[in-house]
Enzyme design. Structure first.
Site, PDB file in Angstrom:
ATOM      1  N   ASP A  30       7.763   6.602   3.816  1.00  0.00           N
ATOM      2  CA  ASP A  30       6.573   6.652   2.963  1.00  0.00           C
ATOM      3  C   ASP A  30       5.861   7.981   3.186  1.00  0.00           C
ATOM      4  OD1 ASP A  30       4.683   4.229   1.499  1.00  0.00           O
ATOM      5  OD2 ASP A  30       3.739   6.149   2.005  1.00  0.00           O
ATOM      6  N   ASN A  87       3.464  -5.490  -2.538  1.00  0.00           N
ATOM      7  CA  ASN A  87       2.238  -5.626  -3.322  1.00  0.00           C
ATOM      8  C   ASN A  87       2.586  -5.889  -4.782  1.00  0.00           C
ATOM      9  OD1 ASN A  87       0.490  -5.033  -1.120  1.00  0.00           O
ATOM     10  ND2 ASN A  87       0.957  -2.855  -1.356  1.00  0.00           N
ATOM     11  N   VAL A  96       2.663   2.028  -7.318  1.00  0.00           N
ATOM     12  CA  VAL A  96       3.915   2.472  -7.953  1.00  0.00           C
ATOM     13  C   VAL A  96       4.580   1.248  -8.566  1.00  0.00           C
ATOM     14  CG1 VAL A  96       6.177   3.522  -7.613  1.00  0.00           C
ATOM     15  CG2 VAL A  96       4.205   4.399  -6.343  1.00  0.00           C
ATOM     16  N   HIS A 100       8.979  -2.541  -4.504  1.00  0.00           N
ATOM     17  CA  HIS A 100       9.401  -1.949  -3.231  1.00  0.00           C
ATOM     18  C   HIS A 100       8.856  -2.786  -2.100  1.00  0.00           C
ATOM     19  CE1 HIS A 100       5.673  -0.178  -4.697  1.00  0.00           C
ATOM     20  NE2 HIS A 100       5.267  -0.140  -3.436  1.00  0.00           N
TER      21      HIS A 100
END
Ligand code: AMP
Length: 114
Positions: A30, A87, A96, A100
């Site tokens: 990240d 999330n 985004v 993921h």
């Protein structure tokens, strides 16, 4: 559908430190880590949110979690413990819109999460 930032990473159009890749998923560091270990495990199939999952994505979802578990072991955070986070939508902090799984480790995490 236009390519997400993660698809651009997978196509090597945006630089990133990709640590794992197979036919279904890829994983990378990240850019804005919130813990000493922070990787993202991302399906190559560009699914915007958890709300868009279909029955046919079952195997892919299992593969994401299995990959996270393997990376956690490889990176030496599995014994102390780690957290996986997905999330969904803005209320949960998704920024985004390509699903993921965050793999977070290297420190203690509070519960309930913020
Ligand atoms: P979320 O808020 O759950 O949608 O998580 C998106 C994550 O993607 C955030 O933790 C960002 O720091 C991360 N991110 C965004 N752009 C990049 C990038 N170019 N390379 C690596 N990570 C990124």
């Amino acid at each position: 559908m236009t390519d997400s930032v993660f698809t651009k990473i997978q196509k090597r159009e945006i630089p990133s430190n990709i640590i794992y890749e197979d036919e279904m998923v890829f994983a990378f560091e990240d850019i804005n880590p919130v813990s000493p270990v922070h990787f993202l495990i991302v399906p190559k199939k560009q699914i915007p949110t958890m709300n868009d999952l279909q029955e046919q994505d079952k195997i892919l979802l299992g593969h994401i979690l299995l990959t996270a578990s393997k990376i956690a072991k490889e990176k030496g955070i599995s014994d102390d413990g780690y957290r996986l986070v997905i999330n969904c939508n803005k209320g949960a902090g998704q920024t985004v819109f390509h699903i993921h799984c965050h793999l977070l480790g290297g420190r203690t995490f509070n519960w309930p999460p913020g």
